[in-house]
Design a protein around this motif. Sequence first.
Motif, PDB file in Angstrom:
ATOM      1  N   SER A 141       0.878  -1.326   0.023  1.00 56.41           N
ATOM      2  CA  SER A 141      -0.206  -0.049   0.229  1.00 56.41           C
ATOM      3  C   SER A 141       1.026   1.267  -0.030  1.00 56.41           C
ATOM      4  O   SER A 141       2.123   1.263   0.304  1.00 56.41           O
ATOM      5  N   CYS A 142       0.179   2.398  -0.269  1.00 54.86           N
ATOM      6  CA  CYS A 142       0.885   3.601  -0.294  1.00 54.86           C
ATOM      7  C   CYS A 142       0.781   4.178   1.388  1.00 54.86           C
ATOM      8  O   CYS A 142       0.530   3.112   2.310  1.00 54.86           O
ATOM      9  N   HIS A 143       1.651   5.167   1.488  1.00 55.30           N
ATOM     10  CA  HIS A 143       1.512   5.578   3.019  1.00 55.30           C
ATOM     11  C   HIS A 143       0.267   5.605   3.645  1.00 55.30           C
ATOM     12  O   HIS A 143       0.052   5.210   4.805  1.00 55.30           O
ATOM     13  N   CYS A 144      -0.707   6.408   3.098  1.00 53.18           N
ATOM     14  CA  CYS A 144      -2.070   6.708   3.721  1.00 53.18           C
ATOM     15  C   CYS A 144      -2.924   5.448   3.518  1.00 53.18           C
ATOM     16  O   CYS A 144      -4.130   5.519   3.941  1.00 53.18           O
ATOM     17  N   LYS A 145      -2.563   4.515   2.699  1.00 53.71           N
ATOM     18  CA  LYS A 145      -3.373   3.349   2.515  1.00 53.71           C
ATOM     19  C   LYS A 145      -4.465   3.694   1.651  1.00 53.71           C
ATOM     20  O   LYS A 145      -5.447   2.548   1.563  1.00 53.71           O
ATOM     21  N   ALA A 146      -4.764   4.347   1.101  1.00 54.74           N
ATOM     22  CA  ALA A 146      -5.757   4.736   0.003  1.00 54.74           C
ATOM     23  C   ALA A 146      -5.578   3.798  -1.276  1.00 54.74           C
ATOM     24  O   ALA A 146      -6.598   3.366  -1.684  1.00 54.74           O
ATOM     25  N   VAL A 147      -4.391   3.690  -1.551  1.00 57.50           N
ATOM     26  CA  VAL A 147      -4.022   2.499  -2.645  1.00 57.50           C
ATOM     27  C   VAL A 147      -3.488   1.285  -2.316  1.00 57.50           C
ATOM     28  O   VAL A 147      -2.519   1.275  -1.255  1.00 57.50           O
ATOM     29  N   PHE A 171       1.400   7.279  -8.636  1.00 58.03           N
ATOM     30  CA  PHE A 171       1.638   7.507  -7.291  1.00 58.03           C
ATOM     31  C   PHE A 171       0.251   8.066  -6.667  1.00 58.03           C
ATOM     32  O   PHE A 171      -0.710   8.484  -7.170  1.00 58.03           O
ATOM     33  N   CYS A 172       0.247   7.901  -5.438  1.00 58.89           N
ATOM     34  CA  CYS A 172      -0.856   8.291  -4.511  1.00 58.89           C
ATOM     35  C   CYS A 172      -1.122   9.793  -4.578  1.00 58.89           C
ATOM     36  O   CYS A 172      -0.255  10.446  -4.338  1.00 58.89           O
ATOM     37  N   LYS A 173      -2.328  10.164  -4.905  1.00 56.12           N
ATOM     38  CA  LYS A 173      -2.693  11.618  -4.854  1.00 56.12           C
ATOM     39  C   LYS A 173      -2.575  12.168  -3.668  1.00 56.12           C
ATOM     40  O   LYS A 173      -2.462  13.262  -3.208  1.00 56.12           O
ATOM     41  N   THR A 174      -2.977  11.467  -2.526  1.00 53.00           N
ATOM     42  CA  THR A 174      -3.008  12.130  -1.277  1.00 53.00           C
ATOM     43  C   THR A 174      -1.602  11.869  -0.445  1.00 53.00           C
ATOM     44  O   THR A 174      -1.413  13.112   0.101  1.00 53.00           O
ATOM     45  N   CYS A 175      -1.152  10.880  -0.559  1.00 53.90           N
ATOM     46  CA  CYS A 175       0.270  10.987   0.358  1.00 53.90           C
ATOM     47  C   CYS A 175       1.727  11.125  -0.520  1.00 53.90           C
ATOM     48  O   CYS A 175       2.640  11.029  -0.339  1.00 53.90           O
ATOM     49  N   GLY A 176       1.346  11.027  -1.820  1.00 46.57           N
ATOM     50  CA  GLY A 176       2.577  11.275  -2.803  1.00 46.57           C
ATOM     51  C   GLY A 176       3.392   9.924  -3.114  1.00 46.57           C
ATOM     52  O   GLY A 176       4.272  10.212  -3.895  1.00 46.57           O
TER      53      GLY A 176
HETATM   54 ZN   LIG Z   1      -1.550   7.259  -0.049  1.00 39.71          ZN
END
Ligand SMILES: [Zn+2]
Length: 121
Positions: A10-16, A73-78
């Motif tokens: 996952s990305c850092h914020c876990k959206a992805v 890349f994640c739009k939220t956490c980059g």
């Molecule tokens: Zn993220």
Amino acid sequence: MSEPTLHHGSCHCKAVQYTAKIDLTAAIRCNCSLCKKKSATMLRIPHADFTLLQGQDNLSTYVWGTKVAKHYFCKTCGIYTHHQPRTAPDKYGVNAGTLDGVEPTELTFEVLNGAELALPE
Ligand SMILES: [Zn+2]
């Protein structure tokens, strides 16, 4: 080389979030101008071995140079999760740092000479 095993990432914020079948002994790093700045250890896997579980709408795409490679890349956490390499259109490069339970600094990697290719990886 060893048998690929299933990992969750996952990305850092876990959206992805995704799952990927990965052989952790086949890590690479690349010295092209983008990878140098991202500084990520990557693993290349066939498209069929990558499943995006959630976050399609939260992914942004960066393209440059020949605009063939697509860097997601994640739009939220980059955080860069994966990319579509220019030189391997049937594969994804996965960011080892986004895999649960995997410590990228402990992986042995080969250096891909993307800088010498003079084109984006
Ligand atoms: Zn993220």
